[in-house]
Design a protein around this motif. Sequence first.
Motif, PDB file in Angstrom:
ATOM      1  N   LYS A  95      -1.962  -8.597  12.709  1.00 55.40           N
ATOM      2  CA  LYS A  95      -1.212  -8.828  11.028  1.00 55.40           C
ATOM      3  C   LYS A  95      -1.531  -7.743  10.178  1.00 55.40           C
ATOM      4  O   LYS A  95      -2.679  -7.138  10.396  1.00 55.40           O
ATOM      5  CB  LYS A  95      -1.615 -10.131  10.475  1.00 55.40           C
ATOM      6  N   LYS A 122      -3.158 -10.933  -3.089  1.00 55.90           N
ATOM      7  CA  LYS A 122      -2.884 -11.410  -4.601  1.00 55.90           C
ATOM      8  C   LYS A 122      -4.143 -11.832  -5.244  1.00 55.90           C
ATOM      9  O   LYS A 122      -4.541 -12.940  -4.636  1.00 55.90           O
ATOM     10  CB  LYS A 122      -1.703 -12.651  -4.720  1.00 55.90           C
ATOM     11  N   TYR A 170      -5.815 -13.792  -2.276  1.00 50.22           N
ATOM     12  CA  TYR A 170      -5.004 -14.589  -1.054  1.00 50.22           C
ATOM     13  C   TYR A 170      -3.944 -13.983  -0.899  1.00 50.22           C
ATOM     14  O   TYR A 170      -3.089 -13.712  -1.529  1.00 50.22           O
ATOM     15  CB  TYR A 170      -4.783 -16.210  -1.761  1.00 50.22           C
ATOM     16  N   ARG A 171      -3.722 -13.465   0.570  1.00 52.30           N
ATOM     17  CA  ARG A 171      -2.665 -12.778   0.934  1.00 52.30           C
ATOM     18  C   ARG A 171      -2.199 -11.387  -0.020  1.00 52.30           C
ATOM     19  O   ARG A 171      -1.182 -11.030  -0.283  1.00 52.30           O
ATOM     20  CB  ARG A 171      -1.268 -13.657   0.904  1.00 52.30           C
ATOM     21  N   ASP A 223      -8.838 -15.287   9.507  1.00 47.54           N
ATOM     22  CA  ASP A 223      -8.524 -13.885   9.189  1.00 47.54           C
ATOM     23  C   ASP A 223      -8.934 -14.161   7.450  1.00 47.54           C
ATOM     24  O   ASP A 223      -8.321 -14.253   6.367  1.00 47.54           O
ATOM     25  CB  ASP A 223      -7.306 -13.641   9.011  1.00 47.54           C
ATOM     26  N   ARG A 224     -10.581 -13.668   7.374  1.00 50.95           N
ATOM     27  CA  ARG A 224     -11.214 -13.834   6.129  1.00 50.95           C
ATOM     28  C   ARG A 224     -12.025 -12.800   5.966  1.00 50.95           C
ATOM     29  O   ARG A 224     -12.743 -12.416   6.638  1.00 50.95           O
ATOM     30  CB  ARG A 224     -11.637 -15.358   5.684  1.00 50.95           C
ATOM     31  N   GLU A 256       2.830  -5.032   1.279  1.00 49.47           N
ATOM     32  CA  GLU A 256       1.699  -5.607   0.410  1.00 49.47           C
ATOM     33  C   GLU A 256       1.611  -4.257  -0.854  1.00 49.47           C
ATOM     34  O   GLU A 256       1.737  -3.199  -0.593  1.00 49.47           O
ATOM     35  CB  GLU A 256       0.468  -5.444   1.145  1.00 49.47           C
ATOM     36  N   GLU A 297      -6.362 -12.571   5.071  1.00 46.75           N
ATOM     37  CA  GLU A 297      -5.584 -13.659   4.376  1.00 46.75           C
ATOM     38  C   GLU A 297      -6.311 -14.111   3.274  1.00 46.75           C
ATOM     39  O   GLU A 297      -5.882 -14.088   2.031  1.00 46.75           O
ATOM     40  CB  GLU A 297      -5.447 -14.630   5.391  1.00 46.75           C
ATOM     41  N   SER A 315      -9.349  -5.094   0.949  1.00 46.52           N
ATOM     42  CA  SER A 315      -8.689  -4.883  -0.478  1.00 46.52           C
ATOM     43  C   SER A 315      -9.774  -4.030  -1.465  1.00 46.52           C
ATOM     44  O   SER A 315      -9.278  -3.126  -2.053  1.00 46.52           O
ATOM     45  CB  SER A 315      -8.587  -6.139  -0.953  1.00 46.52           C
TER      46      SER A 315
END
Length: 603
Positions: free
Chosen positions: A399, A420, A417-418, A498-499, A306, A404, A279
């Motif tokens: 994914k 956002k 988160y996801r 997934d982090r 996204e 995530e 991100s």
Amino acid sequence: MKPLARLRLDPKGVATVLEADPSLGLEGGGLPCALLVQGQDPFGRPLCPRCPVQRELRRGAYRASTPLLLKGRRLRCLGYREEGGFLVELHPERAEPSDLLLELSRLTQHLLQSPENFPSALEEFLKALRLALGMEAAELFLIDPEGHHLILTAYEGLHREAFLERPWFQLGEGYPGIVALKREPLFTHALGEDPRYLRQKVKQLGYQTYICYPLELPQGLIGVLNLASRDPNLDHQEPLETLSRIGPLFASTLYTLLTRLGEVGLQALHQHLYRGEVSEARLAFLREIRRLSQATGVRVVARSGERWEAGLVPPCEMQNCPAWKGEVVGYKNGLPPCPEAHGRPRTCLPLWARGEVVAMVTLFHARPPKPATRPAAPTLWFSRLATPFLFPPLHPQEKPGSPELEIYALGQFRLRYRGKELTPKSFGRAGAYQLFKYLLANKDRALYVEDICETLWPDLPPAKARQELYTLVYHLRKTLPGIVEREGEYYRLKLPEDRFLDFERFEELMRKADLEDGLSAFKTLRQALDLYKGPLFGDDPYGEWAEAERSYLQDRALAGLLRLGELAEALGYLEVAKEAYARALKLEPFLEEAQRRLSFLKG
């Protein structure tokens, strides 16, 4: 033609005379240019104290000029940006046209240093070209990297609004499209009667002579350069000969600059992707697009749905937008209209990778540029190399998009988160946000309920502290489903697989560097220490519950900086070594080893 005088100005405007005709009386040194020249405008008023040339150059132009009177002589003051200042030349008012090859050289030097000035600098060059060839209008269409469209990027001359009637063409369409397809010059002296020319407002204004010239290289077409005049008797041979001389160099300049834009776009995100900050990479990409296009806001939407935004952008569904089919579309700006857009003008561009549109970008300007398509081609070329890395092909079970959960806790705390970004308000209760940070600092431990209550609410009665904990856990689970699990009287943080956690990644890279030597260790340490932007939960310095982990990570960072400095010295990267020791001293001002090594390197 040789100028009557040449002066070099430092950033403060203090002039040094390089050469000057004695009749101008430009003698003396160390004076501001305004005091040295003391020129007047055509009405006899002092001009130099409000010098329009310096004003435009300081605003980012690579070239600026103005008429002035000096000792009764009508002159033209012409200025150029140079590294560390400006070059000013004084010419007779009716001097010979500029040396276009020299103009191209100055344009290239300027844009390699300031790519964000790309369209405006092109307009200045088009002005010099137009005046040198005696034309009334000059325009430059650049092709998009996929070779689908010609987009009007720069225009200079009279009747701007008429020429902006249609700012884009497909290959084979209109004069620019025909020339792009055939790769041959095209000209006419009867434009009003030519059905191939599609902009009716230009015909209505009486333009007759129109010259369209392809700018191409062995790599392919880069754009089309057009010149126009209302004089039907204007000789087309001289402009064509001039364009044949400067065309290859101009095309090479454009290709070099546009390719450089792509490299800059890739550099903007490479380091973030290497560290796993997906991100952050995309946000860096957006910020660079916004800077380059000078947009009020930028939005990128991936095929997966996204979205990422920087600045203010009007709302839009962006589901059935023609940009998904590879078209350049817009709203209220001369481009083919997007059926989903409403409200204020904007431009929507497709982002290609592996032969397909993988995302689209929207550019919004509160004050639309003219032409409105001016930032479109530079943005597409800027995105060309970065897009495949930002939107890689997906494996069947993979994914899409960013992790995530993304957490940045080194320095100022940020949470996504996801895709956002979440703030304390997102949790309903500020205390839930604080509880999450506390659990995060103890992410590998199960925490006893009484210990949590005593740490976070030592002044509350036990029963009330327990109720507060249960309430905040409810809000925390509501915002981040499944993030907290309970085992009897214990709570544990359950992070998704997934982090991305910056301090977790920092520790991984530091452990990797511990097992490496030489250049490999040097590179890995730099990546790790780029993640360390400050103490753990640096925006909550009085959170004693994080002190143990905060001290541990700072000790790791200090040790890493010292080792990085040693490796940099051994490899000959002395500036990197100085920077590493200086960073170490910011973390620990009395660290003797860092003080000693930094003093030694500074001599």
